[in-house]
Enzyme design. Structure first.
Site, mmCIF file in Angstrom:
data_model
loop_
_atom_site.group_PDB
_atom_site.id
_atom_site.type_symbol
_atom_site.label_atom_id
_atom_site.label_comp_id
_atom_site.label_asym_id
_atom_site.label_seq_id
_atom_site.Cartn_x
_atom_site.Cartn_y
_atom_site.Cartn_z
ATOM 1 N N SER A 12 7.402 3.182 3.392
ATOM 2 C CA SER A 12 6.569 2.714 4.502
ATOM 3 C C SER A 12 7.288 2.694 5.840
ATOM 4 O O SER A 12 6.656 2.683 6.893
ATOM 5 C CB SER A 12 6.048 1.304 4.195
ATOM 6 O OG SER A 12 7.095 0.356 4.250
ATOM 7 N N VAL A 30 0.866 -1.178 0.000
ATOM 8 C CA VAL A 30 0.000 0.000 0.000
ATOM 9 C C VAL A 30 0.905 1.231 0.000
ATOM 10 O O VAL A 30 0.676 2.200 0.719
ATOM 11 C CB VAL A 30 -0.961 0.012 1.213
ATOM 12 C CG1 VAL A 30 -2.172 0.923 0.915
ATOM 13 C CG2 VAL A 30 -1.444 -1.375 1.563
ATOM 14 N N ALA A 31 1.973 1.131 -0.819
ATOM 15 C CA ALA A 31 2.941 2.216 -0.973
ATOM 16 C C ALA A 31 3.461 2.659 0.392
ATOM 17 O O ALA A 31 3.799 1.829 1.224
ATOM 18 C CB ALA A 31 2.339 3.362 -1.767
ATOM 19 N N CYS A 32 3.500 3.967 0.629
ATOM 20 C CA CYS A 32 4.109 4.480 1.862
ATOM 21 C C CYS A 32 3.296 4.182 3.112
ATOM 22 O O CYS A 32 3.765 4.425 4.225
ATOM 23 C CB CYS A 32 4.370 5.982 1.735
ATOM 24 S SG CYS A 32 5.703 6.372 0.582
ATOM 25 N N SER A 33 2.079 3.662 2.953
ATOM 26 C CA SER A 33 1.274 3.284 4.110
ATOM 27 C C SER A 33 1.344 1.796 4.399
ATOM 28 O O SER A 33 0.604 1.294 5.247
ATOM 29 C CB SER A 33 -0.189 3.696 3.895
ATOM 30 O OG SER A 33 -0.331 5.102 3.886
#
Length: 372
Positions: free
Chosen positions: A333, A154-157
């Site tokens: 992340s 979820v990419a950077c999350s």
């Protein structure tokens, strides 16, 4: 249903550092070479000259001063401008798994636990080294953990989303403990030749041990709540994937690496993140003023300052919203977890904190914790 805690964290720091000064020197040499080679087109107005970078530009735009990387000579080579990695045979552990195992072992040691105490591994990262087999299964096996493992992006999350998955597994009784690992080799997908983003990312790996509160060591952080949000946006994107080959794409096409509309991201994500945390806290019966510390995603200093100011109605102190991106740069992340790892030792029993990440998707994840 079980109460859940974050028992410990681990951090793997790569062996090499690239300072802004080193990066600017390499980039400007590259830019000068390209501009000289295409001087005729630039003079004719058919090609734009590559603008020069500077230390002042980088630090004003981001707050970043340096970054850690797995390999630096290739990045700083004006003829290459990307890391130089040696392919590993399938019989050797992959690079992402290697750094994840190192971070995970540290987290286990800090909590006084072994692989026998863990039932699952979630590898949550912005970019996976391969499609399959899952990185998490390789990491799980290397650690000697019996149970399950899966990858998620979820990419950077990814880390906060992974924490929620781990919390739910432990809360329901499906697992006693789950390791969330975030290996981020961002140097491999950064467009080092793009002046507007060549300074953004750094490599790292974090690990989070999530387990039943009753099994956690003294001083663990009880997870009071998690919340996730996604809404589609093209403002941050990377189009590289297995279909690129079928589309006869050039690996050097600009959209095959990270790219973004930075100002748009700032304008759209900051209010979303502030509202997300504020409403999450309110639903748990807390106000933002009761939070001792916000461990935020480390993408841009101005973003973090804006978000906390919007929540508190004033500028945050360094203790309230610690910054690590000056040292690590944007580590996708892992950024909020590094901040948590580095800045929680002074918490007393009952102190409240929020881990929050935000990035491509858009995606936002928050974890509200209280020290036991």
């Amino acid at each position: 249903m079980y109460s859940v805690a974050i028992s410990s964290t681990g951090l793997f720091v790569p062996p090499y550092v690239i300072t802004n000064e080193e990066l600017v020197e390499a980039f400007n040499t590259f830019a000068e070479q390209e501009n000289t080679a295409h001087a005729a087109e630039i003079a004719a107005g058919t090609r734009a000259a590559i603008p020069m970078s500077s230390v002042e530009f980088i630090e004003k735009a981001s707050g970043i001063k340096r970054r850690y990387v797995m390999e630096k000579e290739g990045v700083l080579d004006p003829q290459r401008m990307r890391p130089r990695f040696t392919p590993r045979p399938d019989t050797e552990i992959s690079m992402m798994a290697e750094i994840a195992v190192a971070a995970a072992k540290q987290a286990l040691e800090r909590a006084g636990k072994t692989a026998a105490d863990v039932d699952g591994v979630i590898c949550a990262s912005a970019n996976m080294q391969r499609a399959y087999p899952a990185m998490a299964v390789e990491i799980q096996t290397a650690l000697g953990i019996q149970g399950f493992g899966f990858d998620m992006n979820v990419a950077c999350s990814s880390a906060t989303f992974g924490i929620e998955m781990a919390v739910n597994a432990v809360k329901s009784g499906a697992a006693r403990a789950v390791l969330v690992v975030d290996p981020e080799i961002t140097s491999a997908h950064l467009a080092w030749k793009d002046r507007d983003c060549h300074f953004i990312f750094g490599d790292v790996c974090t690990a989070i041990l999530v387990e039943r509160l009753e099994n956690a060591p003294p001083g663990a952080f009880e997870v009071l709540g998690t919340r996730l949000l996604t809404t589609f946006s093209n403002a941050i994107r990377n189009n590289a994937g297995f279909m690129s080959r079928a589309e006869d794409r050039d690996p050097d096409d600009r959209d095959q690496l990270f790219y973004q509309e930075g100002r748009r991201v700032f304008k759209e994500v900051c209010p979303l993140a502030a509202q997300h945390m504020t409403s999450h806290l309110a639903d748990l019966g807390f106000t933002t003023e009761q939070v001792r510390r916000f461990w935020l995603h480390q993408a841009n200093l101005s973003m973090n300052q804006f978000i906390v100011r919007k929540m508190l109605g004033r500028d945050a102190t360094p203790e309230e919203a610690p910054v690590i991106l000056d040292e690590f740069a944007n580590t996708a992340s892992a950024g909020s977890i590094i901040a948590f790892h580095r800045h929680n030792a002074d918490f007393k029993a009952g102190d409240l904190g929020v881990i929050c990440s935000f990035g491509a998707g858009y995606s936002i994840g928050s974890v509200v914790v209280r020290r036991t």
